[in-house]
Design a protein around this motif. Structure first.
Motif, short mmCIF file in Angstrom:
data_model
loop_
_atom_site.label_atom_id
_atom_site.label_comp_id
_atom_site.label_asym_id
_atom_site.label_seq_id
_atom_site.Cartn_x
_atom_site.Cartn_y
_atom_site.Cartn_z
N GLY A 54 0.80 -1.22 0.00
CA GLY A 54 0.00 0.00 0.00
C GLY A 54 0.82 1.26 0.00
O GLY A 54 0.35 2.32 0.43
N ARG A 55 2.06 1.20 -0.48
CA ARG A 55 2.92 2.38 -0.50
C ARG A 55 2.54 3.32 -1.64
O ARG A 55 2.01 2.91 -2.66
CB ARG A 55 4.39 1.98 -0.67
N HIS A 56 2.87 4.60 -1.47
CA HIS A 56 2.61 5.62 -2.48
C HIS A 56 3.81 6.57 -2.56
O HIS A 56 4.57 6.70 -1.60
CB HIS A 56 1.35 6.43 -2.15
N VAL A 57 3.94 7.20 -3.70
CA VAL A 57 5.02 8.18 -3.87
C VAL A 57 4.86 9.28 -2.81
O VAL A 57 3.77 9.77 -2.55
CB VAL A 57 4.97 8.79 -5.28
N GLY A 58 5.98 9.65 -2.20
CA GLY A 58 5.95 10.64 -1.13
C GLY A 58 5.78 10.03 0.24
O GLY A 58 5.77 10.75 1.25
N GLY A 59 5.68 8.69 0.31
CA GLY A 59 5.48 8.02 1.59
C GLY A 59 6.78 7.79 2.33
O GLY A 59 7.88 8.05 1.84
N ALA A 60 6.64 7.28 3.55
CA ALA A 60 7.78 7.08 4.44
C ALA A 60 8.41 5.71 4.22
O ALA A 60 7.79 4.80 3.67
CB ALA A 60 7.33 7.20 5.89
N MET A 61 9.64 5.57 4.67
CA MET A 61 10.30 4.27 4.67
C MET A 61 9.81 3.44 5.85
O MET A 61 9.23 3.96 6.80
CB MET A 61 11.82 4.44 4.74
N SER A 62 10.05 2.13 5.78
CA SER A 62 9.69 1.23 6.88
C SER A 62 10.85 1.13 7.86
O SER A 62 11.90 1.76 7.70
CB SER A 62 9.36 -0.16 6.32
N GLU A 63 10.68 0.27 8.87
CA GLU A 63 11.77 0.03 9.81
C GLU A 63 12.99 -0.56 9.10
O GLU A 63 14.14 -0.33 9.50
CB GLU A 63 11.33 -0.93 10.93
N ASP A 142 2.66 5.06 4.43
CA ASP A 142 3.15 6.32 3.88
C ASP A 142 3.42 7.35 4.97
O ASP A 142 4.00 8.40 4.70
CB ASP A 142 2.12 6.90 2.90
N ASP A 143 3.01 7.06 6.21
CA ASP A 143 3.05 8.04 7.29
C ASP A 143 4.25 7.79 8.20
O ASP A 143 4.33 6.77 8.89
CB ASP A 143 1.75 7.94 8.10
N VAL A 144 5.20 8.73 8.21
CA VAL A 144 6.40 8.57 9.03
C VAL A 144 6.05 8.52 10.52
O VAL A 144 6.76 7.89 11.31
CB VAL A 144 7.41 9.70 8.73
N GLU A 145 4.94 9.15 10.93
CA GLU A 145 4.54 9.12 12.34
C GLU A 145 4.24 7.68 12.77
O GLU A 145 4.58 7.27 13.88
CB GLU A 145 3.30 10.00 12.55
N GLN A 146 3.59 6.91 11.90
CA GLN A 146 3.27 5.53 12.23
C GLN A 146 4.53 4.68 12.32
O GLN A 146 4.64 3.79 13.17
CB GLN A 146 2.31 4.95 11.19
N VAL A 147 5.49 4.93 11.44
CA VAL A 147 6.76 4.20 11.51
C VAL A 147 7.47 4.51 12.82
O VAL A 147 7.99 3.62 13.50
CB VAL A 147 7.65 4.54 10.30
N LEU A 175 16.81 3.98 19.72
CA LEU A 175 16.23 4.73 18.60
C LEU A 175 17.33 5.33 17.73
O LEU A 175 17.22 5.36 16.49
CB LEU A 175 15.30 5.83 19.12
N ASP A 176 18.40 5.79 18.37
CA ASP A 176 19.52 6.35 17.63
C ASP A 176 20.19 5.27 16.77
O ASP A 176 20.51 5.50 15.60
CB ASP A 176 20.53 6.94 18.61
N ARG A 177 20.38 4.07 17.36
CA ARG A 177 20.96 2.96 16.61
C ARG A 177 20.12 2.60 15.40
O ARG A 177 20.64 2.20 14.36
CB ARG A 177 21.08 1.72 17.50
N ARG A 178 18.81 2.72 15.54
CA ARG A 178 17.91 2.32 14.47
C ARG A 178 17.68 3.41 13.44
O ARG A 178 16.86 3.27 12.54
CB ARG A 178 16.57 1.85 15.06
N GLY A 179 18.39 4.53 13.56
CA GLY A 179 18.36 5.55 12.52
C GLY A 179 17.25 6.56 12.65
O GLY A 179 17.05 7.38 11.75
#
Length: 220
Positions: A54-63, A142-147, A175-179
């Motif tokens: 369900g990704r879209h252009v402009g969306g966020a990356m996953s973990e 697509d939402d970086v907040e959810q990631v 969290l820092d280690r995970r980028g």
């Protein structure tokens, strides 16, 4: 990771955009190919072919993307990782870092295969699927907040705002280690979830980077 990669990065992205539909079509409707530009990590998706996550252009990356981003130019391909989407789909994902003409990582090409049907067959023919590998829950959105919320939940089982500082520091280090802090605007978002000021978060982050003793798991 450099702020201004070699201009060859744009040429590489342009060339890959043209071949994405063909790659996805080769594997059929169970395949999705996603192209990421890590120079804008919070909106890294620049092209998608196929429909699995369900990704879209402009969306966020996953973990998974965050883990590649965290390694910077030391990133290596992540091949055949089994993940589980929030909707319950079993997805086999491969993430291939992209490098510019100077060898610096600036993005990634990701191939996601919906393996849900194979899992159902594998329940009957487990020997053919090679046994007991367990999928990792992964937030494709697509939402970086959810990631960001998903990464925090993975690192602490309780309310992050209720953590004492002794437990908050290992969480910030994780969290820092995970980028996470490579994402633009991540610091105020994390501060809000931890119930601390932005200044306190920056002070804690600096402390974590100075002191490796904080790189342990939270206890609460």
């Amino acid at each position: 990771m450099p702020a201004k990669p070699d201009p060859s990065a744009d040429a590489i992205l342009g060339a890959l955009k043209a071949v994405l539909p063909g790659l996805a079509a080769t594997f059929g409707r169970s395949c999705e190919v996603v192209l990421h530009d890590y120079r804008v990590p919070e909106r890294s998706v620049v092209a998608v072919a196929g429909e699995v996550t369900g990704r879209h252009v402009g969306g966020a990356m996953s973990e998974i993307g965050l883990s590649v981003l965290a390694r910077g130019d030391e990133a290596e391909p992540i091949l055949g990782q089994l993940t589980r989407t929030p909707s319950g789909r079993l997805v086999k994902s491969s993430t291939l870092p992209l490098r510019d003409a100077r060898g610096r990582v600036f993005g990634a090409l990701c191939v996601n295969l919906d393996a849900t049907a194979l899992q159902q067959v594998g329940d009957l023919l487990s020997d053919l699927l090679g046994g007991t590998a367990q999928p990792t829950p992964t937030t494709f959105t697509d939402d970086v907040e959810q990631v960001l919320d998903a990464v925090i939940r993975a690192e602490t089982p309780g309310d992050p705002a209720a953590l004492p500082r002794a437990d908050r520091l290992p969480l910030i280090a994780a969290l820092d280690r995970r980028g996470v802090f490579r994402l633009r605007g991540a610091a105020p978002r994390v501060a809000a979830r931890l119930g601390v000021s932005r200044a306190s978060l920056y002070a804690d982050l600096a402390e974590c980077r100075r002191n490796p003793d904080h790189r342990t798991e939270p206890t609460a």
